[in-house]
Design an enzyme around this catalytic site. Structure first.
Site, PDB file in Angstrom:
ATOM      1  CD  GLU A 102      -2.806   1.096   0.042  1.00  0.00           C
ATOM      2  OE1 GLU A 102      -2.474   1.462  -1.076  1.00  0.00           O
ATOM      3  OE2 GLU A 102      -4.122   1.134   0.470  1.00  0.00           O
ATOM      4  CG  ASP A 103      -0.691   4.729  -1.776  1.00  0.00           C
ATOM      5  OD1 ASP A 103      -1.394   4.125  -0.887  1.00  0.00           O
ATOM      6  OD2 ASP A 103      -1.089   5.733  -2.341  1.00  0.00           O
ATOM      7  CG  ASP A 106      -5.307   8.884   6.430  1.00  0.00           C
ATOM      8  OD1 ASP A 106      -5.540   9.280   7.594  1.00  0.00           O
ATOM      9  OD2 ASP A 106      -5.483   9.785   5.157  1.00  0.00           O
ATOM     10  CG  PHE A 155      -3.523  15.989   0.850  1.00  0.00           C
ATOM     11  CD1 PHE A 155      -4.107  14.850   0.987  1.00  0.00           C
ATOM     12  CD2 PHE A 155      -3.014  16.528  -0.213  1.00  0.00           C
ATOM     13  CE1 PHE A 155      -4.522  14.417  -0.315  1.00  0.00           C
ATOM     14  CE2 PHE A 155      -3.503  15.870  -1.473  1.00  0.00           C
ATOM     15  CZ  PHE A 155      -4.144  14.754  -1.549  1.00  0.00           C
ATOM     16  NE  ARG A 168      -2.488   8.318  -9.347  1.00  0.00           N
ATOM     17  CZ  ARG A 168      -3.082   7.964  -8.067  1.00  0.00           C
ATOM     18  NH1 ARG A 168      -2.156   7.441  -7.340  1.00  0.00           N
ATOM     19  NH2 ARG A 168      -4.367   7.631  -8.279  1.00  0.00           N
TER      20      ARG A 168
END
Length: 178
Positions: A102-103, A106, A155, A168
């Site tokens: 996973e990137d 959160d 963010f 990206r």
């Protein structure tokens, strides 16, 4: 201070590419050691993890396979709290060692839902590899043995992470300027 604009927001470098590459290589070595002789299946969560997954798997020196699933939960800069499966797992994972790639984790809710879903398919084990984790925003307990960076609840964009589809392609990770 290196500042860029993505759409309507300004961002500044928070994790430079050299630091990212160093941590990803360290993680790949650890996974190689832990997964030796297990032929793990890496399950990369699209879209955000594709850059991380590519760099990570190139550093893994034990036989392995990779596949992709696609989930969606973000709208703009906020998690919607609503997870949609856009492209599911096709491989049989029964008895396999699975590493979910996973990137960013959160709240942890998306990952928890994914792990619960994968467990129904009887894998031998499931481990999580995440580029980024926001511990201050976690709403569920998760065991994340492979984490590159723990970050504040800001963010970010770059290295596969986006803002409404943009950013990206950035090699560094950038944090929004408030």
């Amino acid at each position: 201070m290196n500042t860029i604009k993505v759409k309507d927001l300004d961002f500044t470098v928070s994790i430079p590419r050299e630091e990212i590459q160093k941590r990803v290589a360290e993680l790949a070595r650890q996974i190689s050691k832990d997964m030796e002789g297990k032929n793990p299946l890496f399950v990369a969560v699209l879209n955000g993890s594709f850059v991380f997954a590519a760099d990570l798997i190139r550093g893994v020196d034990t036989p392995c396979e990779i596949t992709f699933i696609r989930l969606a939960s973000y709208v703009g800069t906020e998690s919607s709290g609503n997870v949609q499966e856009l492209m599911g797992l096709k491989e049989d994972i029964s008895g396999r060692s699975v590493v979910v790639v996973e990137d960013i984790i959160d709240s942890g809710l998306t990952m928890k839902g994914l792990i619960d879903s994968l467990k129904k398919q009887n894998p031998a084990e499931i481990r999580i590899a995440s580029l980024l984790v926001k511990p201050g925003n976690m709403k569920v307990e998760l065991d994340i043995p492979y984490c590159c960076f723990r970050i504040p609840n800001d963010f970010i964009v770059g290295y596969g992470l986006d803002y409404d589809g943009f950013g990206r392609n950035l090699a560094d990770i950038y944090t929004v300027v408030k």
